[in-house]
Design an enzyme around this catalytic site. Structure first.
Site, PDB file in Angstrom:
ATOM      1  N   THR A 148       0.868  -1.185   0.000  1.00  0.00           N
ATOM      2  CA  THR A 148       0.000   0.000   0.000  1.00  0.00           C
ATOM      3  C   THR A 148       0.905   1.236   0.000  1.00  0.00           C
ATOM      4  O   THR A 148       1.364   1.662  -1.042  1.00  0.00           O
ATOM      5  CB  THR A 148      -0.969  -0.002   1.194  1.00  0.00           C
ATOM      6  OG1 THR A 148      -0.239  -0.261   2.403  1.00  0.00           O
ATOM      7  CG2 THR A 148      -2.035  -1.078   1.029  1.00  0.00           C
TER       8      THR A 148
ATOM      9  N   LYS B  72       4.049  -6.975   4.092  1.00  0.00           N
ATOM     10  CA  LYS B  72       3.803  -5.575   3.775  1.00  0.00           C
ATOM     11  C   LYS B  72       3.447  -4.859   5.065  1.00  0.00           C
ATOM     12  O   LYS B  72       2.937  -5.450   6.026  1.00  0.00           O
ATOM     13  CB  LYS B  72       2.700  -5.417   2.734  1.00  0.00           C
ATOM     14  CG  LYS B  72       1.302  -5.865   3.138  1.00  0.00           C
ATOM     15  CD  LYS B  72       0.479  -4.905   3.983  1.00  0.00           C
ATOM     16  CE  LYS B  72       0.411  -3.530   3.344  1.00  0.00           C
ATOM     17  NZ  LYS B  72      -0.374  -2.599   4.272  1.00  0.00           N
TER      18      LYS B  72
ATOM     19  N   THR C 128      -0.805  -2.911  10.865  1.00  0.00           N
ATOM     20  CA  THR C 128      -1.416  -3.012   9.550  1.00  0.00           C
ATOM     21  C   THR C 128      -0.426  -3.696   8.636  1.00  0.00           C
ATOM     22  O   THR C 128       0.141  -3.122   7.738  1.00  0.00           O
ATOM     23  CB  THR C 128      -1.848  -1.665   8.961  1.00  0.00           C
ATOM     24  OG1 THR C 128      -2.467  -1.920   7.705  1.00  0.00           O
ATOM     25  CG2 THR C 128      -0.736  -0.714   8.768  1.00  0.00           C
TER      26      THR C 128
ATOM     27  N   ASN D 236      -0.682  10.675   5.847  1.00  0.00           N
ATOM     28  CA  ASN D 236      -1.925  10.289   6.500  1.00  0.00           C
ATOM     29  C   ASN D 236      -2.970  11.389   6.519  1.00  0.00           C
ATOM     30  O   ASN D 236      -4.131  11.147   6.832  1.00  0.00           O
ATOM     31  CB  ASN D 236      -1.642   9.803   7.917  1.00  0.00           C
ATOM     32  CG  ASN D 236      -1.022   8.410   7.906  1.00  0.00           C
ATOM     33  OD1 ASN D 236      -1.728   7.424   7.700  1.00  0.00           O
ATOM     34  ND2 ASN D 236       0.284   8.340   8.079  1.00  0.00           N
TER      35      ASN D 236
ATOM     36  N   GLU E 110       5.867   4.867   7.465  1.00  0.00           N
ATOM     37  CA  GLU E 110       5.447   5.990   6.620  1.00  0.00           C
ATOM     38  C   GLU E 110       6.236   7.252   6.960  1.00  0.00           C
ATOM     39  O   GLU E 110       6.228   7.731   8.088  1.00  0.00           O
ATOM     40  CB  GLU E 110       3.949   6.222   6.784  1.00  0.00           C
ATOM     41  CG  GLU E 110       3.127   5.122   6.140  1.00  0.00           C
ATOM     42  CD  GLU E 110       1.638   5.237   6.393  1.00  0.00           C
ATOM     43  OE1 GLU E 110       0.888   4.616   5.630  1.00  0.00           O
ATOM     44  OE2 GLU E 110       1.234   5.925   7.353  1.00  0.00           O
TER      45      GLU E 110
ATOM     46  N   SER F 204      -7.357   9.899  -0.475  1.00  0.00           N
ATOM     47  CA  SER F 204      -7.275  10.468  -1.815  1.00  0.00           C
ATOM     48  C   SER F 204      -6.012  10.043  -2.527  1.00  0.00           C
ATOM     49  O   SER F 204      -5.858  10.314  -3.703  1.00  0.00           O
ATOM     50  CB  SER F 204      -7.351  11.999  -1.773  1.00  0.00           C
ATOM     51  OG  SER F 204      -6.330  12.516  -0.942  1.00  0.00           O
TER      52      SER F 204
END
Length: 403
Positions: A149, A175, A186, A398, A272, A403
């Site tokens: 992702t 992942k 996650t 985040n 991230e 979007s």
């Protein structure tokens, strides 16, 4: 043990594929892992009470401890989508079983991506023939790419080791980048091996290994809804069946721990917006459990993470994180230091601050991988946990994730 080329197809009898079916705009979004032989299977799942619909389907299908294929999509978590979402998760296993000619009860399913959006099952159905047709040894890493992702790197590894006179192979792909926190995150992890082992021992080994790997990482303190770690063992190595926790079991567990720890650290490093991997090593504890709780407390602290981003040797934030862990401490015995390829130094010793070279400390902390060293000086047990720094980029990613 020897690291070898490959991932989930390194072991005998395993094949995988990854394609773009249309869930995402352009990137690969559908993966398949398949064994030519029915496998013993084991899994662990998120502790979040809100679980993705695919987890319920996988839990049902793996009850007998058997599986032969795993279908995974990215771009859509199929979570909080009600009965329609569960129906679509079952449909994913039905479509896979028909395309492969196997029992649908032996197909597991996983999803990752945006929560609360209906899964476009039609795109998966339309891509199934291509997905199955692409099955192979997947040296290009299409399967691992298709489960990503916000990940920026593929996360794969394979090992070869010996059980008696047989060579056994284990491989994995994972992942995970955001919503990462101890007690699963996650993240999705898929491990395959040609080891011959009884199912209940496979489950015990996986649970123990997960507790020492994926459950010791944290990126942002959020425990996700779709976390899953699955292992398939098809016995194709033809080693003598492992039926008890003997030396052969220990060799396998060491290999499994290596694979899962390696993948867990890649997840933490690829957090991230992250610029560096942080490892907190706690030694000198009275128990491993104590060391684990303390190391986790440090790596999940946003203040510690922010200080690491700024290469600031702010040891006070580390002591603060140790202090609110609910572990009884003797602060007058604690030592704190930092280490990286640029060097090492102690910044706090026996409950007292010490004078240190700030320039050297900043150089150590600017490295892409750093260690926070905590010595409790109270025992001989230790543990480590892994995380990453907190950056401006994490907020940007985040702030507009949907979007």
């Amino acid at each position: 043990m020897k690291i070898i080329k490959g991932s989930v197809t390194a072991a005998k009898g395993f094949y995988s594929s990854g394609i773009h079916c249309g869930i995402k705009k352009s990137k690969k979004d559908l993966a398949l892992i398949y064994s030519s032989k029915l496998c013993n299977a084991a899994a662990v799942y998120t502790t979040n009470q809100v679980k993705g619909e695919p987890l319920y389907v996988t839990m049902k299908h793996i009850k007998d401890g058997k599986a032969q294929a795993i279908i995974i999509n990215s771009g859509n978590a199929n979570t909080c989508t009600g009965e329609d979402g569960k129906k679509k998760a079952f449909m994913m296993t039905d479509l896979t079983s028909k395309a492969l000619g196997i029992d649908k009860e032996n197909v597991l399913v996983a999803s990752t991506g945006v929560i609360g959006v209906p899964l476009p099952i039609g795109t998966i159905e339309n891509g199934m023939d291509r997905l199955v047709g692409a099955l192979g040894k997947d040296e290009e890493g299409n399967a691992s790419e298709a489960i990503m992702t916000t990940d920026t790197i593929n996360k794969t590894i394979a090992l070869a080791f010996s059980i008696g006179d047989k060579t056994v192979t284990i491989g994995g792909m994972a992942k995970g980048s955001g919503m990462i926190h101890p007690n699963m995150a996650t993240m999705l992890s898929f491990i395959t091996t040609d080891l011959n082992i009884e199912q209940h021992l496979l489950q015990e080994a996986l649970r123990e290994s997960v507790n020492k790997s994926y459950n010791r990482i944290s990126v942002d303190g959020d425990t996700s809804t779709n976390d899953m770690a699955v292992i398939l063992a098809n016995g194709e190595a033809q080693n003598t069946l492992i039926t008890e926790k003997n030396d052969h079991y220990s060799v396998f567990l060491d290999a499994l721990n290596y694979v899962n720890t390696y993948l867990a650290k890649l997840i933490a490093k690829d957090g991230e917006g992250a610029t560096k991997l942080i490892e907190c090593q706690v030694i000198g504890a009275n128990s491993e459990e104590t060391a684990e709780i303390l190391s986790k407390s440090v790596i999940k602290s946003n203040l510690v993470k922010a200080a690491c981003f700024g290469a600031d040797a702010n040891w006070g934030r580390i002591l603060c994180a140790l202090g609110y862990s609910n572990i009884e401490l003797d602060i007058h015995k604690i030592d704190v230091g930092f280490e990286s390829p640029e060097g090492s130094m102690t910044v706090y010793q026996c409950g007292m601050p010490i004078i240190f070279d700030e320039v050297k400390a900043k150089k150590i902390l600017k490295a892409p991988e750093i260690k926070i060293l905590v010595n409790l000086n109270q025992g001989d047990k230790s543990a480590a946990a892994w995380g990453c720094d907190l950056t401006y980029e994490y907020v940007r990613i985040n702030g507009d994730y949907r979007s």
